[in-house]
Motif scaffolding. Structure first.
Motif, PDB file in Angstrom:
ATOM      1  N   ASP A  99       0.857  -1.180   0.000  1.00  0.00           N
ATOM      2  CA  ASP A  99       0.000   0.000   0.000  1.00  0.00           C
ATOM      3  C   ASP A  99       0.893   1.230   0.000  1.00  0.00           C
ATOM      4  O   ASP A  99       1.864   1.312   0.757  1.00  0.00           O
ATOM      5  CB  ASP A  99      -0.909   0.016   1.227  1.00  0.00           C
ATOM      6  CG  ASP A  99      -2.098  -0.913   1.089  1.00  0.00           C
ATOM      7  OD1 ASP A  99      -2.339  -1.432  -0.013  1.00  0.00           O
ATOM      8  OD2 ASP A  99      -2.796  -1.126   2.103  1.00  0.00           O
ATOM      9  N   GLN A 100       0.545   2.210  -0.864  1.00  0.00           N
ATOM     10  CA  GLN A 100       1.347   3.405  -1.012  1.00  0.00           C
ATOM     11  C   GLN A 100       0.566   4.636  -0.555  1.00  0.00           C
ATOM     12  O   GLN A 100      -0.665   4.603  -0.502  1.00  0.00           O
ATOM     13  CB  GLN A 100       1.777   3.527  -2.466  1.00  0.00           C
ATOM     14  CG  GLN A 100       2.558   2.264  -2.885  1.00  0.00           C
ATOM     15  CD  GLN A 100       3.183   2.402  -4.230  1.00  0.00           C
ATOM     16  OE1 GLN A 100       4.200   3.086  -4.351  1.00  0.00           O
ATOM     17  NE2 GLN A 100       2.596   1.773  -5.230  1.00  0.00           N
ATOM     18  N   PRO A 101       1.287   5.712  -0.226  1.00  0.00           N
ATOM     19  CA  PRO A 101       0.633   6.914   0.301  1.00  0.00           C
ATOM     20  C   PRO A 101      -0.447   7.502  -0.597  1.00  0.00           C
ATOM     21  O   PRO A 101      -1.370   8.144  -0.103  1.00  0.00           O
ATOM     22  CB  PRO A 101       1.782   7.904   0.485  1.00  0.00           C
ATOM     23  CG  PRO A 101       2.991   7.074   0.626  1.00  0.00           C
ATOM     24  CD  PRO A 101       2.744   5.861  -0.237  1.00  0.00           C
ATOM     25  N   ASP A 102      -0.364   7.272  -1.913  1.00  0.00           N
ATOM     26  CA  ASP A 102      -1.371   7.834  -2.817  1.00  0.00           C
ATOM     27  C   ASP A 102      -2.651   6.997  -2.880  1.00  0.00           C
ATOM     28  O   ASP A 102      -3.549   7.275  -3.660  1.00  0.00           O
ATOM     29  CB  ASP A 102      -0.795   8.024  -4.217  1.00  0.00           C
ATOM     30  CG  ASP A 102      -0.441   6.709  -4.914  1.00  0.00           C
ATOM     31  OD1 ASP A 102      -0.674   5.621  -4.345  1.00  0.00           O
ATOM     32  OD2 ASP A 102       0.089   6.771  -6.040  1.00  0.00           O
ATOM     33  N   GLY A 103      -2.720   5.937  -2.036  1.00  0.00           N
ATOM     34  CA  GLY A 103      -3.918   5.105  -1.979  1.00  0.00           C
ATOM     35  C   GLY A 103      -3.885   3.901  -2.906  1.00  0.00           C
ATOM     36  O   GLY A 103      -4.808   3.100  -2.895  1.00  0.00           O
ATOM     37  N   THR A 104      -2.840   3.762  -3.697  1.00  0.00           N
ATOM     38  CA  THR A 104      -2.746   2.614  -4.596  1.00  0.00           C
ATOM     39  C   THR A 104      -2.103   1.427  -3.883  1.00  0.00           C
ATOM     40  O   THR A 104      -1.401   1.590  -2.882  1.00  0.00           O
ATOM     41  CB  THR A 104      -1.928   2.941  -5.859  1.00  0.00           C
ATOM     42  OG1 THR A 104      -0.600   3.297  -5.463  1.00  0.00           O
ATOM     43  CG2 THR A 104      -2.566   4.065  -6.648  1.00  0.00           C
TER      44      THR A 104
ATOM     45  N   GLY B 122      13.394   7.134   2.844  1.00  0.00           N
ATOM     46  CA  GLY B 122      12.244   7.961   2.507  1.00  0.00           C
ATOM     47  C   GLY B 122      11.041   7.191   2.008  1.00  0.00           C
ATOM     48  O   GLY B 122       9.950   7.746   1.917  1.00  0.00           O
ATOM     49  N   VAL B 123      11.226   5.905   1.690  1.00  0.00           N
ATOM     50  CA  VAL B 123      10.113   5.086   1.218  1.00  0.00           C
ATOM     51  C   VAL B 123       9.074   4.969   2.338  1.00  0.00           C
ATOM     52  O   VAL B 123       9.399   4.668   3.477  1.00  0.00           O
ATOM     53  CB  VAL B 123      10.604   3.682   0.794  1.00  0.00           C
ATOM     54  CG1 VAL B 123       9.432   2.763   0.497  1.00  0.00           C
ATOM     55  CG2 VAL B 123      11.533   3.774  -0.396  1.00  0.00           C
ATOM     56  N   GLU B 124       7.813   5.234   1.990  1.00  0.00           N
ATOM     57  CA  GLU B 124       6.706   5.109   2.947  1.00  0.00           C
ATOM     58  C   GLU B 124       5.699   4.116   2.376  1.00  0.00           C
ATOM     59  O   GLU B 124       5.308   4.223   1.214  1.00  0.00           O
ATOM     60  CB  GLU B 124       6.041   6.471   3.161  1.00  0.00           C
ATOM     61  CG  GLU B 124       4.958   6.435   4.204  1.00  0.00           C
ATOM     62  CD  GLU B 124       4.351   7.803   4.474  1.00  0.00           C
ATOM     63  OE1 GLU B 124       3.521   7.898   5.385  1.00  0.00           O
ATOM     64  OE2 GLU B 124       4.709   8.771   3.767  1.00  0.00           O
ATOM     65  N   HIS B 125       5.302   3.147   3.203  1.00  0.00           N
ATOM     66  CA  HIS B 125       4.379   2.121   2.717  1.00  0.00           C
ATOM     67  C   HIS B 125       3.898   1.216   3.851  1.00  0.00           C
ATOM     68  O   HIS B 125       4.370   1.321   4.983  1.00  0.00           O
ATOM     69  CB  HIS B 125       5.039   1.264   1.622  1.00  0.00           C
ATOM     70  CG  HIS B 125       6.318   0.610   2.039  1.00  0.00           C
ATOM     71  ND1 HIS B 125       7.276   0.236   1.138  1.00  0.00           N
ATOM     72  CD2 HIS B 125       6.810   0.246   3.241  1.00  0.00           C
ATOM     73  CE1 HIS B 125       8.299  -0.329   1.764  1.00  0.00           C
ATOM     74  NE2 HIS B 125       8.027  -0.328   3.050  1.00  0.00           N
ATOM     75  N   ASP B 126       2.962   0.333   3.508  1.00  0.00           N
ATOM     76  CA  ASP B 126       2.528  -0.759   4.381  1.00  0.00           C
ATOM     77  C   ASP B 126       2.700  -2.022   3.551  1.00  0.00           C
ATOM     78  O   ASP B 126       2.211  -2.105   2.423  1.00  0.00           O
ATOM     79  CB  ASP B 126       1.071  -0.579   4.800  1.00  0.00           C
ATOM     80  CG  ASP B 126       0.595  -1.621   5.802  1.00  0.00           C
ATOM     81  OD1 ASP B 126       1.424  -2.372   6.343  1.00  0.00           O
ATOM     82  OD2 ASP B 126      -0.627  -1.674   6.042  1.00  0.00           O
TER      83      ASP B 126
END
Length: 104
Positions: A55-60, A77-81
């Protein structure tokens, strides 16, 4: 990795001033790391053949196809789940580079 509050379990295998090595284990489909942002460059070594859903910050959500023992790296800097997209337990080793290598 910074603190995350998902259902996957992280176990630090080695930590020193230059690196932190963590085993991340996902017991079942849907287990996740929780949202987090990487403060350091890092390397991931999958211990399975299969997929992780990211899952990415832009909702995709993207699907990452991984192969046992084939590493990949990412910059700070990578942000995700990260989510287990398999019908089986899976794990990977994450190596965080806590400082730059000394100059030679």
């Amino acid at each position: 990795m910074c603190e995350a509050n998902g259902t996957a379990t992280g176990k630090i295998l080695l930590e020193n001033s230059r690196m932190r090595v963590t085993e991340w284990r996902f017991a079942k489909r849907g287990d996740n790391t929780g949202w987090h942002k990487h403060a350091f460059d890092y390397l991931v070594i999958p211990m399975f053949d299969g997929v992780l859903e990211i899952d990415q910050p832009d909702g995709t959500r993207v699907e990452a196809k991984l192969q046992n023992g084939v590493p990949y790296d990412r910059k700070a800097g990578v942000e995700h789940d990260v989510i287990n997209g398999n019908d089986f337990e899976c794990a990977f080793i994450e190596v965080e580079l806590l400082e730059d290598a000394p100059s030679v």
